[in-house]
Enzyme design. Structure first.
Site, mmCIF file in Angstrom:
data_model
loop_
_atom_site.group_PDB
_atom_site.id
_atom_site.type_symbol
_atom_site.label_atom_id
_atom_site.label_comp_id
_atom_site.label_asym_id
_atom_site.label_seq_id
_atom_site.Cartn_x
_atom_site.Cartn_y
_atom_site.Cartn_z
ATOM 1 N N PHE A 148 38.448 40.186 44.695
ATOM 2 C CA PHE A 148 39.747 40.485 45.309
ATOM 3 C C PHE A 148 40.824 39.865 44.437
ATOM 4 O O PHE A 148 40.790 38.669 44.153
ATOM 5 C CB PHE A 148 39.851 39.937 46.736
ATOM 6 C CG PHE A 148 41.144 40.333 47.388
ATOM 7 C CD1 PHE A 148 41.305 41.600 47.941
ATOM 8 C CD2 PHE A 148 42.236 39.473 47.405
ATOM 9 C CE1 PHE A 148 42.515 41.986 48.506
ATOM 10 C CE2 PHE A 148 43.454 39.859 47.970
ATOM 11 C CZ PHE A 148 43.585 41.116 48.517
ATOM 12 N N ASP A 234 40.500 33.884 38.206
ATOM 13 C CA ASP A 234 41.370 33.970 39.374
ATOM 14 C C ASP A 234 40.998 32.806 40.299
ATOM 15 O O ASP A 234 39.982 32.845 40.997
ATOM 16 C CB ASP A 234 41.158 35.322 40.070
ATOM 17 C CG ASP A 234 42.040 35.487 41.298
ATOM 18 O OD1 ASP A 234 42.495 34.460 41.852
ATOM 19 O OD2 ASP A 234 42.247 36.637 41.722
ATOM 20 N N LYS A 271 48.631 30.319 46.513
ATOM 21 C CA LYS A 271 48.168 29.741 47.792
ATOM 22 C C LYS A 271 48.490 28.249 47.941
ATOM 23 O O LYS A 271 49.629 27.889 48.157
ATOM 24 C CB LYS A 271 46.678 30.035 47.971
ATOM 25 C CG LYS A 271 46.441 31.535 48.248
ATOM 26 C CD LYS A 271 45.073 31.805 48.779
ATOM 27 C CE LYS A 271 44.808 33.271 49.062
ATOM 28 N NZ LYS A 271 45.218 33.703 50.382
#
Ligand SMILES: Cc1ncc(COP(=O)(O)O)c(C=O)c1O
Length: 429
Positions: A148, A234, A271
């Site tokens: 994702f 990522d 995040k």
């Protein structure tokens, strides 16, 4: 001086139905939301508008690194906002420079670009890879199945899940997906057009919390060196000390021969970086740090003094309070307890995975207590957790993710386990 009178709230504060109606009438319905209207938080707890308290083991999907309404974040926000909130990237500002320096120090010599989200950080990686390969006609990026990488057009093209692409075809060109963990599949898929490989240290969203193996990461590094490809990671969800080290690859490769020398060429972050204030970033290793030269990339809000001051404060608190160690130790406690529950109730919990405070437990297939209402097992289980007073995050159809604040206290972890066990026990009875 004129007195400032607070404007009365437009709706009655504890009216969940009125809030939901506002959304129904005015907010694009792109999210399938749970039936909860939240009003405020404190540390690891949030409260809904009716005053019900929830232990937040989801952390706003791995964002609220220091919990809710953290006093030091509030103070950093107030003090920076009294000086400078935004100036644009036409000028220099100290918090951005200092944050870049801190991130470089935590990873390795290189440089950092700031943006506002994980998807945007990954966009930067795609552009880095394209620019890197451009003069040799290389543009392709290999990613993994069940990955994702965000919801932008290139993000959904990079993501290895069909469901995010549906209805948005044709896809941005230049991405192919290979099975996560399969080094040979990656090797045999490299073409003369390939410029880079992009992987998560732990697949979160799509993979339902699946860590990469040390051999896979080391093999990808060798492969990228051999074929002159960029190895990009990522770390948007699994980074920022969540696994017990700054980036997840550092934790995965801990005590592994050859692991300490491992370094990707670029890392995306977001995040937890801002502890709830939107900020994203990517780091790029020294030899490639100037590939994106003046005029090649930019974003208005990237690296505002406000967001960077908060991110610096988050880093300071994590270091001062040894929250990486807490993530590791509290994570180990949670994982051991989840494994114990899984052993006791194998018909409800099939597997437990993850590292530190990025954990997932996979629900068994066909739990009889779940109704055939079209909702996945993970959604139905999460609804039951909500009823019992815990927030957690569903991943894929069968997995529940725990991504709590990095300062989750042991007694809070114990409370979470008690509640999860009670939900599991009820499903088993
Ligand atoms: C691994 C990973 N990459 C990228 C993203 C996208 O981040 P954002 O939602 O901030 O754009 C996410 C979000 O969940 C993620 O988990």
């Amino acid at each position: 001086m004129k007195e400032i009178v607070p404007i009365p709230p437009a709706i009655v504060r504890n009216d969940a139905a009125a809030i939901q109606q506002l959304f129904k009438d005015n907010v694009v319905p792109s999210y399938a939301r749970f039936d909860l209207a939240l009003s405020h938080g404190s540390g690891s707890y949030v409260f809904d508008v009716a005053g019900k308290r929830y232990l937040d083991l989801g952390g706003g999907i791995a964002v609220c690194a220091l919990g809710h309404a953290n006093r030091e974040i509030t103070e950093a926000l107030i003090s920076q906002s009294q000086k400078l909130v935004h100036v644009s990237n036409l000028y220099y500002n100290e918090p951005q420079g200092r944050l870049a320096q801190a991130l470089v120090k935590l990873i390795a010599p290189g440089k950092v670009f700031f943006c506002n989200s994980g998807a945007e950080a990954n966009e930067g990686l795609y552009k880095l890879a394209r620019k890197f390969g451009h003069d040799e006609g290389r543009f392709e990026i290999l990613t993994t199945i069940n990955s994702f990488h965000g919801r932008t057009l290139a993000g959904i093209a990079a993501t290895g899940q069909e469901k995010v692409k549906k209805g948005f075809e044709p896809m941005v060109q230049g991405f192919r997906h290979l099975p996560f963990g399969d080094l040979e599949a990656m090797r045999s898929s490299i073409s003369p057009a390939t410029a880079a490989i992009l992987v998560e240290g732990l697949q979160g969203e799509g993979g339902g919390v699946t860590p990469a193996s040390p051999e896979y990461l080391l093999g990808l590094r060798r492969l990228c060196d051999e074929k002159r490809l960029l190895l990009m990671m990522d770390e948007v969800q699994c980074g920022h000390f969540r696994t017990g080290r700054f980036q997840s690859y550092q934790r995965i490769l801990e005590n592994v021969p050859g692991g300490e020398g491992f370094l990707p060429d670029a890392v995306s972050m977001a995040k937890s970086l801002g502890g709830g204030i939107p900020i994203g970033a990517f780091w790029v290793r020294a030899p490639y740090a100037d590939v994106l030269g003046p005029g090649t990339h930019g974003t208005t809000f990237g690296g505002t003094p406000l967001a960077c001051a908060v991110a610096l404060k988050v880093l300071e608190v994590i270091e001062r309070d040894r929250l990486a160690d807490n993530a590791r130790e509290t994570g180990e406690y949670l994982k051991a307890e989840l494994l114990r529950i899984a052993e006791k109730y194998p018909k409800i919990i099939k597997a437990v995975r993850g590292l530190g405070l990025m954990l997932g437990f996979e629900l068994a297939a066909d739990i009889p207590a779940f109704s055939a209402n079209g909702k996945s097992a993970s959604i139905q289980f999460t609804n039951r957790l909500h009823e019992a007073g815990v927030l957690a995050i569903p991943a894929a159809a069968q997995v529940i993710r725990l991504l709590p604040p990095l300062n989750l206290a042991r007694r809070e972890a114990e409370e979470g386990i008690r509640i999860i066990q009670s939900v599991v026990a009820r499903l088993a009875s």
